[in-house]
Scaffold this motif. Structure first.
Motif, mmCIF file in Angstrom:
data_model
loop_
_atom_site.group_PDB
_atom_site.id
_atom_site.type_symbol
_atom_site.label_atom_id
_atom_site.label_comp_id
_atom_site.label_asym_id
_atom_site.label_seq_id
_atom_site.Cartn_x
_atom_site.Cartn_y
_atom_site.Cartn_z
ATOM 1 N N SER A 617 37.199 16.009 9.579
ATOM 2 C CA SER A 617 37.175 14.546 9.611
ATOM 3 C C SER A 617 37.114 14.047 11.037
ATOM 4 O O SER A 617 37.536 14.703 11.976
ATOM 5 N N THR A 643 32.190 5.390 8.639
ATOM 6 C CA THR A 643 33.290 5.635 7.705
ATOM 7 C C THR A 643 33.560 4.360 6.915
ATOM 8 O O THR A 643 33.586 3.272 7.471
ATOM 9 N N ASN A 647 38.525 5.127 3.896
ATOM 10 C CA ASN A 647 38.653 6.413 4.603
ATOM 11 C C ASN A 647 37.695 7.467 4.073
ATOM 12 O O ASN A 647 37.930 8.651 4.191
ATOM 13 N N LYS A 678 41.905 13.314 2.834
ATOM 14 C CA LYS A 678 40.815 12.693 3.581
ATOM 15 C C LYS A 678 39.500 13.124 2.953
ATOM 16 O O LYS A 678 39.296 14.314 2.678
ATOM 17 N N LYS A 680 35.209 13.114 2.918
ATOM 18 C CA LYS A 680 34.032 13.040 3.770
ATOM 19 C C LYS A 680 32.809 13.446 2.960
ATOM 20 O O LYS A 680 32.870 14.382 2.160
#
Length: 1172
Positions: A617, A643, A647, A678, A680
């Motif tokens: 991240s 982003t 998040n 997190k 992504k």
């Protein structure tokens, strides 16, 4: 004293200059202490000895031209020897803090030390009793050798070299200053400033002092290629002397006032004349040294020179007129130890000599060796060597004679030493057979898989028709880094990608996407069997810094079996897809936002590692560990800098590359302590297969490995913002969207992965044999040659023949058994709502939660290893037919050859599967709009720091832009980057590796119909970043400095800029007129339709006769003389245009045939030479 080294007395001439050799190499020996390098070398002025000193304080001497070791002793325990001087009494060895005097046999006479002697470097003997010592110290010490007292101390700022002149004592320091002192009083008389930075060496003889050193250029030290020459009569600088090497040491040749010897750190020796000769001599030699040259000396007789390097190697050369040189004209005899008394010579036929007079030593135990056992007296026949099974398997029989190719597994006349019983013989024979079979042999590998080498014989071109009977164009294999030819072909056959690259253009000098587009244009339009050259792409490829950092550039010295081609091509595939995406994205940004200056991404390389499918991240703290993982993923994922508020990162901007190869991946990082998550989103261009090497029980099934490689879950130690420290995280990656083309790197670049897959395939093979026992076909006919048959594709049966693993998997190398396959021809993939991937080769039914997509194989690359060399080939599916691409060799193959895997010599590297629902739209690529406009000719930019010569050049105006059918005269000049490698055979010259040429100048002039006919509108000198080995000035007119942006006053531009101009002219339908344009366009890497070329070399040519040069045609038909001193591309292009107009005139008069007859008659009479 030890026995010395005896060199060969058939010396090797090592001349690398243009004149006749004057010296030959006698021999080379290592130092007595090979752990340290030599620091100084000196010829003895009284005896035939060579003295050397090394870094450990040892002094060693060698006698005569055979360099027999004479003496060796240590003069200092901790310091190196800086200089050695000889006298009639012995030798003087100088270290930093001591002066040792010893006789030549090694006995010391005295050791002198003083508080003023603290950093000595040099010494000079003014008389037998007077020695001067200097260095990086405050004083020059005048030492009395009889009393060992310091007569005087002369203040100086430092002195590294002392030379003697009839008028002065010359003292040189490291700052480039030479101080001239009175030889008696040592008072300073004059100073000479030689070099701006530092002084390397100097020598003085007669009326001249010559020095070499370093100069200060822009704050950096650079070796000065000019020798500074001072006239000692007037004490002023005269004309310097330019040399061809980097001068480090120099000496006047004894008895030659006008000749000096210069030596570079690499051991290159050049002899230079200080006076200008009517015919200059270039005398250069390459000394056989292992590393950097540290010192050299010339004998007083001028018959020998000696050199030493920092690895302890000593080399000796001699005058070619004196193969057994004398070091001095009048040397005294060297003292050797007394030889032991020899035993009397006794003839074998002397029966009267009492043998008992020679005493034997007393025998304590045992018997004499002459007392042989009885079994040693018996005569036995030696058993013949057993015939190797490889010879038996390849043997052919004609009548009573059998013959087979020599596998060369043993040396000549080498046989096993077998003296055991019959049972032992059989056991040994079986061992030999097993060893022989395990050795790889290229006899079982089809020829169109093996690495192909081109051999050009004379001026005749290589016949490529034998290797390519298809409609496709191959690629040349002799270029540096041509290992990627197979992958270039694979990318070319992806029609959407090809269309995108063909229409791409930008202003970036080394844009790999542009160069690929240029190459694809050649491949798409080339209809001849002559392969295309990828030299422009490969040159730009080598220039990109990221390429070198990733280790994708193979140098000539590393191009061997040590290169891991499997890892190399997989890294190449990953890098190229990422690079094309980045360059297309940057071009789009520059187009949409012209004012924004987009910087190219910098690379922090991690070479030779397989990139793992992990991404970190943005919010993770930068540390040494986390940075390494990010850089490993640099070419695995596309960059993403945005982003979302929740998040979760957003996908990067799409390009044609990401739309084709990109599969979206969702990555979740969860802290195992605080449970913070997190998210992504990545776009993965290549899927890397991951092997469960830690679990030997895991299956090596391809589809199972692919599924586990797409769904990655592992534990990483990364930074957690909540915990504020490094802590273990659960890393989970899931594929959320599949690509249109799935690119898979197979790995298998190390022994562990190969062994893992071999075990799986062997188990599959055993299971298959257990289920389906092998039986001979009932209707098959036995082969007439039986076990001696060597045809791999033989259709008949061979009873009792034991096949090797290579044969058993081969029909043309393969037999298509399911057990020999690893990856499938097609498979189905589905992603359900829980983001779980389902992969199966059989039917996958849609249950409402998933969407099934069928992927079929369209391209495969393999690494072929025949035991001697490796190469990469590609299988590509085109119109339901498989083709194998091996550089310029292209053949049709069947499906079994594509799918069969033989890990002994055929290892899969990269696979490409296409979604069957995705339409390639091949027809849309056939006709595409040219990306080039006339602005390329109107807005020209050049790299020039000086005023340009515009006498023969005038840019085009908007009204003069060439149109379809317009004539443009064109010519190009070339320089040589790498010379050809050739060998002389019994029937003439055969070139093993042709020279690598690069275009240096391109000129185009206006044609008929323009009031400025004959005036150049393109006259580009091509900037080159690579080292030029030969400018070919006589034939090209290019001089050193013309292609250097800092020195040139020419219209210097990039190769890409000139290429785009020519591409615009070609796409506009312009007709080119020139002489030998076929070769020019080939080196430029530009395909021009034959209808757009008018080549005067073929207009004035009779079939089956020699080609006529432009110079002779211009003299014969136009009455002008060209190329008198050198070539000029504008002059040659203008002459070609005039010849074409003359040819048109001959056509109107119907006199072409008679004119050609006259041309060849005159040419034969004059031997095709223009009269002076």
């Amino acid at each position: 004293m030890n026995q010395g080294f005896n060199p060969l007395f058939e010396p090797n001439i090592f001349n690398i200059g243009h004149s006749e050799p004057e010296y030959i190499e006698l021999g080379t020996i290592p130092s007595s202490n090979i752990s340290c390098g030599l620091t100084t070398v000196k010829f003895d002025t009284h005896e035939e000895l060579i003295w050397t000193g090394n870094q450990n304080g040892y002094v060693t001497s060698y006698y005569g031209p055979t360099m027999q070791k004479y003496t060796a002793f240590r003069v200092n325990q901790t310091e190196m020897v800086h200089q050695i001087e000889t006298s009639s009494q012995g030798i003087f060895a100088l270290t930093s803090t001591s002066l040792r005097h010893q006789i030549r046999r090694g006995i010391p006479k005295f050791t002198y030390r003083s508080k003023n002697l603290n950093d000595a470097l040099c010494m000079f003997s003014l008389s037998p009793t007077r020695m001067l010592i200097a260095g990086h110290q405050e004083h020059i010490i005048d030492l009395d050798l009889e009393t060992l007292t310091e007569q005087q101390l002369v203040d100086c700022s430092g002195c590294a070299i002392i030379r003697h002149h009839s008028r002065f004592l010359c003292c040189g320091d490291v700052n480039g200053c030479i101080t001239l002192r009175d030889p008696i009083s040592l008072h300073e008389e004059h100073k000479l400033m030689t070099h701006s930075a530092s002084l390397n060496d100097f020598d003085v003889q007669g009326n001249y002092l010559i020095s070499c050193g370093f100069s200060d250029m822009n704050g950096k030290l650079s070796v000065d290629r000019f020798l500074m020459v001072y006239d000692m009569r007037m004490l002023r600088l005269v004309s310097p002397i330019q040399v061809l090497i980097d001068p480090t040491f120099l000496r006047f040749l004894p008895s030659f006032v006008s000749r000096i010897a210069i030596v570079s750190p690499l051991g290159q020796l050049q002899l230079v004349d200080t006076v200008e000769l009517s015919q200059p001599r270039v005398c250069m030699y390459q000394i056989n040294i292992a590393s950097q040259c540290m010192s050299f000396d010339i004998s007083s007789s001028n018959q020998a020179m000696t050199f030493c390097d920092n690895t302890g190697q000593l080399s000796l050369i001699s005058s070619i007129s004196s193969p057994q040189p004398q070091f001095n004209n009048f040397s005294r005899e060297t003292e050797f130890p007394d030889t032991p008394e020899q035993l009397p010579f006794v003839s074998v036929n002397d029966i009267n000599f009492p043998l008992s007079s020679i005493l034997l030593p007393q025998l304590q135990t045992g018997t004499w060796l002459s007392d042989l056992p009885k079994e040693m007296y018996e005569y036995q026949y030696r058993r013949p060597k057993p015939i190797d099974p490889i010879i038996l398997s390849t043997m052919k029989t004609q009548g009573t004679i059998s013959y087979a190719p020599n596998p060369r597994l043993t040396k000549r006349n080498q046989i096993p030493y077998i003296l055991e019983t019959d049972s032992s013989v059989n056991e040994d024979t079986e061992v030999i057979s097993t060893t022989s079979i395990s050795i790889k042999s290229s006899s079982h590998i089809p020829k169109h898989y093996q690495k192909l080498e081109i051999k050009y014989k004379g001026m005749m071109e290589f016949d490529f028709t034998e290797y390519n009977q298809t409609e496709f164009s191959g690629l040349e294999a002799m270029l540096p880094n041509a290992y990627c030819n197979g992958m270039l072909q694979v990318l070319f056959f992806f029609a959407p990608l090809r269309k995108s690259l063909l229409t791409h253009t930008c202003t970036k000098e080394f844009c790999l996407t542009c160069e690929l587009g240029f190459l694809f244009h050649m491949l798409a339009n080339n209809r001849s069997k002559q392969p295309c050259q990828a030299s422009n792409f490969l040159r730009s490829f080598r220039t990109v810094p990221e390429v070198s950092a990733l280790g994708l550039v193979i140098s000539d010295r590393n191009a061997g079996r040590s290169i891991n081609l499997i890892r190399l091509i997989q890294n190449w595939n990953r890098f190229m897809l990422h690079q094309m995406h980045t360059e297309l994205q940057d071009t789009r940004k520059r187009t949409s936002i012209p004012s924004q200056d987009v910087e190219l991404t910098k690379l922090v390389s991690t070479v030779g590692k397989r990139l793992e499918e992990t991404s970190l991240s943005e919010n993770e703290k930068k540390s040494e560990n986390s940075e390494e993982e990010v850089e490993e993923d640099r070419y695995q994922f596309l960059d993403n800098n945005k982003t979302s508020p929740d998040n979760e990162s957003t996908p990067p901007e799409e390009t044609d590359v990401s739309l084709l190869f990109g599969m979206k991946q969702k990555v979740v990082h969860r802290c195992l302590k605080c449970n913070e998550k997190k998210l992504k989103t990545n776009v993965v261009l290549v899927c890397n297969l991951l092997y469960p090497l830690n679990n030997s029980q895991e299956s090596g099934d391809f589809l199972k490995l692919l599924k586990e490689s797409m769904n990655v879950e592992k534990t990483l130690n990364v930074w957690c913002d909540s915990c504020n420290r490094f802590i273990q995280h659960n890393h989970c990656a899931r594929i959320t969207d599949l690509p249109n083309i799935l690119a898979i790197n197979c790995g298998l670049d190390n022994e562990k992965e190969l062994e893992f897959l071999k075990k799986y395939l062997n188990q599959t093979h055993q299971d298959f044999n257990n289920q389906s026992p092998v039986s001979e076909p009932l209707m098959s006919k036995a082969c007439r040659y039986g076990m001696k048959c060597t045809r791999i594709d033989c259709m008949f049966t061979h009873p009792n023949r034991k096949q090797t693993s290579s044969e058993s998997s081969s029909s043309n190398g393969h037999n298509g058994k399911p057990c020999d396959r690893w990856f499938p021809l097609s498979f189905k993939i589905s992603i359900n709502e829980a983001e779980n991937i389902l992969i199966d080769e059989n039917d996958l039914k849609s249950d409402g939660d998933n969407s099934v997509r069928l992927f079929s194989l369209v391209a495969v690359t393999y690494c072929i290893d025949d035991g001697q060399q490796r190469n990469l080939i590609a299988f590509i599916l085109k119109n339901d037919q498989w083709f194998v691409f091996n550089d310029f060799c292209i053949k049709k193959v069947n499906e079994d050859e594509v799918l069969t895997v033989v890990l002994d010599w055929k290892i899969p590297t990269v696979l490409f599967y296409k979604d069957t629902s995705f339409d390639m739209n091949e027809n849309d690529v056939v006709v595409h709009e040219s990306p080039f406009t006339s602005d390329l000719l109107l807005n020209e930019k050049f790299f020039a720091k000086f005023e340009l010569d515009s006498s023969n050049f005038l840019p085009l105006s908007k009204d003069e832009i060439p149109k379809q059918g317009d004539l443009v005269a064109m010519d190009a000049e070339f320089v040589t980057l790498n010379p050809e490698e050739s060998e002389i055979s019994s029937d003439g010259k055969m070139t093993i590796k042709p020279r690598v040429a690069s275009v240096a100048r391109i000129s185009c002039i206006r044609g008929p119909g323009n009031d400025k006919e004959g005036v150049a509108f393109i006259d580009d000198y091509i900037l080159t970043c690579e080292q030029v080995s030969d400018y070919l000035t006589k034939f090209s007119g290019i001089k050193p400095g013309d292609l250097d942006a800092n020195l040139s006053n020419k219209r210097l531009t990039t190769l890409k800029s000139s290429y785009q101009k020519l591409r615009y002219l070609v796409d506009s339908g312009v007709t080119f007129v020139g002489h030998g344009l076929k070769n020019d366009f080939r080196v430029i890497n530009l395909h021009v339709p034959s209808k757009q070329i008018i080549d005067t070399v073929y207009l004035f040519h009779f079939p089956h006769h020699r080609m006529v040069s432009l110079k002779f045609l211009a003299w014969h038909f136009l009455g002008i003389k060209i190329q008198s001193e050198t070539h000029d591309s504008i002059e040659d292009a203008r002459t070609s245009l005039q010849l074409y107009k003359h040819y048109q005139k001959l056509q109107l008069e119907d006199a072409v045939s008679s004119a050609l007859n006259t041309l060849y008659d005159v040419g034969k009479q004059l031997q095709w030479k223009v009269p002076e």
